[in-house]
Motif scaffolding. Structure first.
Motif, PDB file in Angstrom:
ATOM      1  N   PHE A  70       0.694  -1.087   0.113  1.00 44.82           N
ATOM      2  CA  PHE A  70      -0.034  -0.145   0.060  1.00 44.82           C
ATOM      3  C   PHE A  70       0.831   1.314  -0.121  1.00 44.82           C
ATOM      4  O   PHE A  70       0.570   2.247  -0.787  1.00 44.82           O
ATOM      5  CB  PHE A  70      -0.842   0.017   1.105  1.00 44.82           C
ATOM      6  N   VAL A  71       1.903   1.331   0.949  1.00 43.96           N
ATOM      7  CA  VAL A  71       2.896   2.375   0.837  1.00 43.96           C
ATOM      8  C   VAL A  71       3.600   2.506  -0.638  1.00 43.96           C
ATOM      9  O   VAL A  71       4.030   3.640  -1.172  1.00 43.96           O
ATOM     10  CB  VAL A  71       4.168   2.186   2.022  1.00 43.96           C
ATOM     11  N   LEU A  72       3.911   1.446  -1.068  1.00 44.14           N
ATOM     12  CA  LEU A  72       4.283   1.356  -2.707  1.00 44.14           C
ATOM     13  C   LEU A  72       3.508   2.224  -3.414  1.00 44.14           C
ATOM     14  O   LEU A  72       3.981   2.938  -4.269  1.00 44.14           O
ATOM     15  CB  LEU A  72       4.908   0.206  -2.933  1.00 44.14           C
ATOM     16  N   PHE A  75       4.982  10.098  -6.651  1.00 48.51           N
ATOM     17  CA  PHE A  75       6.218  10.714  -7.320  1.00 48.51           C
ATOM     18  C   PHE A  75       6.065  10.559  -8.916  1.00 48.51           C
ATOM     19  O   PHE A  75       6.535  11.592  -9.347  1.00 48.51           O
ATOM     20  CB  PHE A  75       7.308   9.894  -6.779  1.00 48.51           C
ATOM     21  N   THR A  76       5.265   9.820  -9.475  1.00 51.61           N
ATOM     22  CA  THR A  76       5.105   9.775 -11.069  1.00 51.61           C
ATOM     23  C   THR A  76       4.512  10.937 -11.248  1.00 51.61           C
ATOM     24  O   THR A  76       4.647  11.631 -12.417  1.00 51.61           O
ATOM     25  CB  THR A  76       4.454   8.403 -11.301  1.00 51.61           C
ATOM     26  N   THR A  77       3.154  11.352 -10.441  1.00 53.22           N
ATOM     27  CA  THR A  77       2.440  12.529 -10.791  1.00 53.22           C
ATOM     28  C   THR A  77       3.340  13.803 -10.633  1.00 53.22           C
ATOM     29  O   THR A  77       3.456  14.576 -11.485  1.00 53.22           O
ATOM     30  CB  THR A  77       1.314  12.446  -9.715  1.00 53.22           C
ATOM     31  N   ALA A 122       8.165   7.792 -15.860  1.00 53.15           N
ATOM     32  CA  ALA A 122       8.367   6.199 -15.778  1.00 53.15           C
ATOM     33  C   ALA A 122       9.648   5.744 -14.943  1.00 53.15           C
ATOM     34  O   ALA A 122       9.557   4.762 -14.433  1.00 53.15           O
ATOM     35  CB  ALA A 122       8.460   5.519 -16.999  1.00 53.15           C
ATOM     36  N   PHE A 123      10.659   6.798 -14.673  1.00 54.00           N
ATOM     37  CA  PHE A 123      12.022   6.211 -14.310  1.00 54.00           C
ATOM     38  C   PHE A 123      11.634   6.426 -12.796  1.00 54.00           C
ATOM     39  O   PHE A 123      11.996   5.194 -12.087  1.00 54.00           O
ATOM     40  CB  PHE A 123      12.814   7.540 -14.556  1.00 54.00           C
ATOM     41  N   PRO A 124      10.860   7.309 -11.938  1.00 57.95           N
ATOM     42  CA  PRO A 124      10.705   7.173 -10.558  1.00 57.95           C
ATOM     43  C   PRO A 124       9.889   5.704 -10.376  1.00 57.95           C
ATOM     44  O   PRO A 124       9.884   5.200  -9.423  1.00 57.95           O
ATOM     45  CB  PRO A 124      10.051   8.357 -10.141  1.00 57.95           C
ATOM     46  N   PHE A 125       8.944   5.653 -11.102  1.00 56.29           N
ATOM     47  CA  PHE A 125       7.832   4.462 -11.249  1.00 56.29           C
ATOM     48  C   PHE A 125       8.620   3.202 -11.290  1.00 56.29           C
ATOM     49  O   PHE A 125       8.734   2.226 -10.317  1.00 56.29           O
ATOM     50  CB  PHE A 125       7.003   4.465 -12.351  1.00 56.29           C
ATOM     51  N   ALA A 142      -2.066   8.144 -13.255  1.00 58.83           N
ATOM     52  CA  ALA A 142      -1.670   8.176 -11.694  1.00 58.83           C
ATOM     53  C   ALA A 142      -2.522   6.858 -11.062  1.00 58.83           C
ATOM     54  O   ALA A 142      -1.794   6.306 -10.222  1.00 58.83           O
ATOM     55  CB  ALA A 142      -1.830   9.212 -10.829  1.00 58.83           C
ATOM     56  N   PRO A 143      -3.974   6.844 -11.373  1.00 58.30           N
ATOM     57  CA  PRO A 143      -4.619   5.682 -10.645  1.00 58.30           C
ATOM     58  C   PRO A 143      -3.928   4.156 -11.208  1.00 58.30           C
ATOM     59  O   PRO A 143      -4.012   3.176 -10.161  1.00 58.30           O
ATOM     60  CB  PRO A 143      -5.939   5.674 -11.435  1.00 58.30           C
TER      61      PRO A 143
END
Length: 533
Positions: free
Chosen positions: A54-56, A63-65, A84-87, A153-154
């Motif tokens: 959940f935290v992930l 962070f992606t947003t 996509a990099f932080p993702f 983001a969702p």
């Protein structure tokens, strides 16, 4: 986002998601692929796996947003690509961080495990692609540039849904696995029907694996013997054994027979059709499904009705005679009077076994009174099967310790009694008595006893009372499932609260133990439960 791009992203993310949650498949495997048991593991208070997912998911979304909005000046397509990099980074970090939280029992890559993993990837791929397509469509409908930058983001919340995706996958795979297992068991049944091997079944609430190993060593003096490995005691476990290439060469097949519900022993007897059997006894183990010890006996005593020649523990005599009367002509009871000159020490057991007037000298590393009874039952059946006392004595001499069943280990001057697979009240009391035979300081590490249904609180209270009366120097209770009852029984029976501690996990318990232990001490690890408990 074009179709092929969505397909590629959906599949790549599915593979990564499934790899990073492969531990869940291990828990599902430990749960016997039962979704209800798996969900119990997932919801347990000290299990933080879902919390980490959940935290992930929240971290990915934030962070992606943020990254997409920060680079919006480069255009929507480039900004989304950069996000996509932080993702990817968060997913990789999660895999490495979660790696240190290993399951107590590592998962085994069996055929079913592999099939479930592949199906899990496909289900998650379908969820990913559906989510991405829906978000892509909504972005097309909304002309806002800001919305386009945060439209996906969702999708970052998918990791929080993975446990439920696994449950769905397990449900979808269930009918296929059931069909496949039935075919596999039918194949094993045909092999057994064509075999001329003598079949021996081992039934009881406790001691099955130990008796099987002892009997195997005795019979191996005269015959080519194959036994079900480890604790394989289900139709599938037996099927895996008899479908081995070397099975036709064997003269005797020993099958451990387990029962968790009504009808299990009848099913196993129909498969194995035992010529001989040993019935080790009954206790409150699995009373959670059988509801009473009388029901436990009724189910396991079906081995007597199977037509096999059965050697029963002496403790069963009253129950057997009451239930079967004169119809139990194929039953022989182990006679404790046959055991003479018994000497039990901290590191071994010696006694003389008298069968048909002949004396057999026993000197074994097996520990506890249960070991004495297991040797008696095995030797009694071997004698009935035609082995001489000389052959039986030679076989007993070959018997080694059974891993994780009151197995004595010595490391750096510390004695360790590994009784990790013991999960029955009778064996627990025997294990504590074995610990008390050591002369140095003594410690027990245990999470309690499971699968005893409505009697679980009482049984664990009795366990606490036994620990208290044994005056051990240190007691470490592990987890939160059952330790409350153990602690209560311990304190109510005069246990020293200064010598009792509670640890959240086995690793925490080992850390506490490392601070306390010294040469000459003895430690009993009683019932090291897997993660699902």
């Amino acid at each position: 986002m074009e179709l092929f791009t969505r397909l590629g992203v959906a599949f790549a993310c599915a593979v990564v998601f499934c790899v990073m949650t492969v531990k869940m498949l291990g828990a599902m495997q430990q749960s016997g692929y039962k979704t209800k048991t798996f969900m119990h593991w997932l919801r347990r208070g000290d299990n933080l796996f879902f919390n980490r997912l959940f935290v992930l998911a929240l971290s990915l979304a934030v962070f992606t947003t943020t990254t997409s909005l920060a680079f919006s000046f480069l255009g929507k397509t480039v900004a989304l690509a950069i996000s996509a990099f932080p993702f990817a980074t968060f997913l990789v970090v999660f895999i490495f961080v979660d790696y240190k939280y290993a399951l107590k029992l590592p998962y085994k890559i069996t055929g079913r495990f592999s099939r479930l993993f592949v199906a899990y990837v496909l289900v998650v791929f379908g969820i990913n692609f559906g989510m991405l397509s829906l978000l892509w469509y909504l972005a097309k409908l909304n002309a806002s540039t800001i919305y386009a930058l945060i439209a996906y983001a969702p999708f970052s919340l998918i990791p929080a849904l993975l446990p439920f995706a696994l449950c769905l996958t397990n449900f979808l795979c269930g009918p296929f696995e059931t069909f496949r297992n039935r075919r596999y068991v039918k194949k094993a049944k045909r092999i057994l029907e064509d075999s001329k091997a003598i079949r021996v079944g081992i039934v009881g609430s406790f001691g099955k694996t130990s008796v099987k190993n002892i009997l195997k060593e005795i019979l191996a003096v005269k015959y080519e013997v194959l036994e079900t490995p480890a604790s394989y005691n289900t139709p599938m476990g037996i099927a895996r054994t008899v479908t081995k290439e070397d099975f036709p060469k064997k003269e005797i097949f020993i099958a451990e027979m387990g029962a968790r519900k009504e009808g299990d022993i009848v099913e196993l007897c129909d498969l194995v059709k035992p010529d001989y059997a040993i019935f080790t006894g009954v206790c409150e183990q699995h009373i959670s499904t059988f509801k009473s010890i009388d029901n436990v006996f009724e189910e396991k005593s079906k081995i007597i009705s199977s037509g096999a020649f059965v050697v029963c523990a002496e403790s069963l005599k009253e129950r057997v005679e009451s239930s079967f009367g004169g119809d139990a002509k194929n039953v022989l009871f182990g006679d404790s009077a046959c055991v003479q000159d018994l000497e039990m020490t901290a590191t071994g057991t010696k006694f003389t076994l008298v069968l048909d007037g002949e004396r057999i000298s026993v000197d074994t590393k097996l520990l506890g009174r249960s070991a004495v009874e297991n040797v008696l039952l095995s030797a009694t059946l071997a004698k009935a099967m035609g082995l001489t006392c000389e052959e039986i004595e030679k076989g007993i001499a070959n018997v080694g310790q059974v891993p994780h069943r009151l197995q004595l280990l010595e490391e750096n001057g510390v004695y360790i009694l590994d009784d990790g697979y013991n999960s029955n009240p009778r064996g627990a009391m025997e294990a504590i008595s074995a610990l008390c035979r050591f002369s140095g300081r003594k410690c027990i590490v245990t999470p309690g006893i499971v699968e005893c249904g409505v009697l679980e609180e009482k049984i664990n209270g009795n366990l606490g009372a036994k620990i208290a009366s044994s005056r051990l120097d240190y007691t470490i209770l592990v987890g939160e499932t059952l330790v409350g009852s153990v602690k209560k029984g311990y304190l109510e029976n005069g246990g020293d609260k200064e010598k009792l501690v509670t640890a959240k996990s086995l690793d925490d318990a080992k850390a506490l133990l490392a601070e306390w232990i010294q040469q000459g001490d003895a430690v009993l690890f009683l019932n090291d439960l897997p993660d699902i408990y």
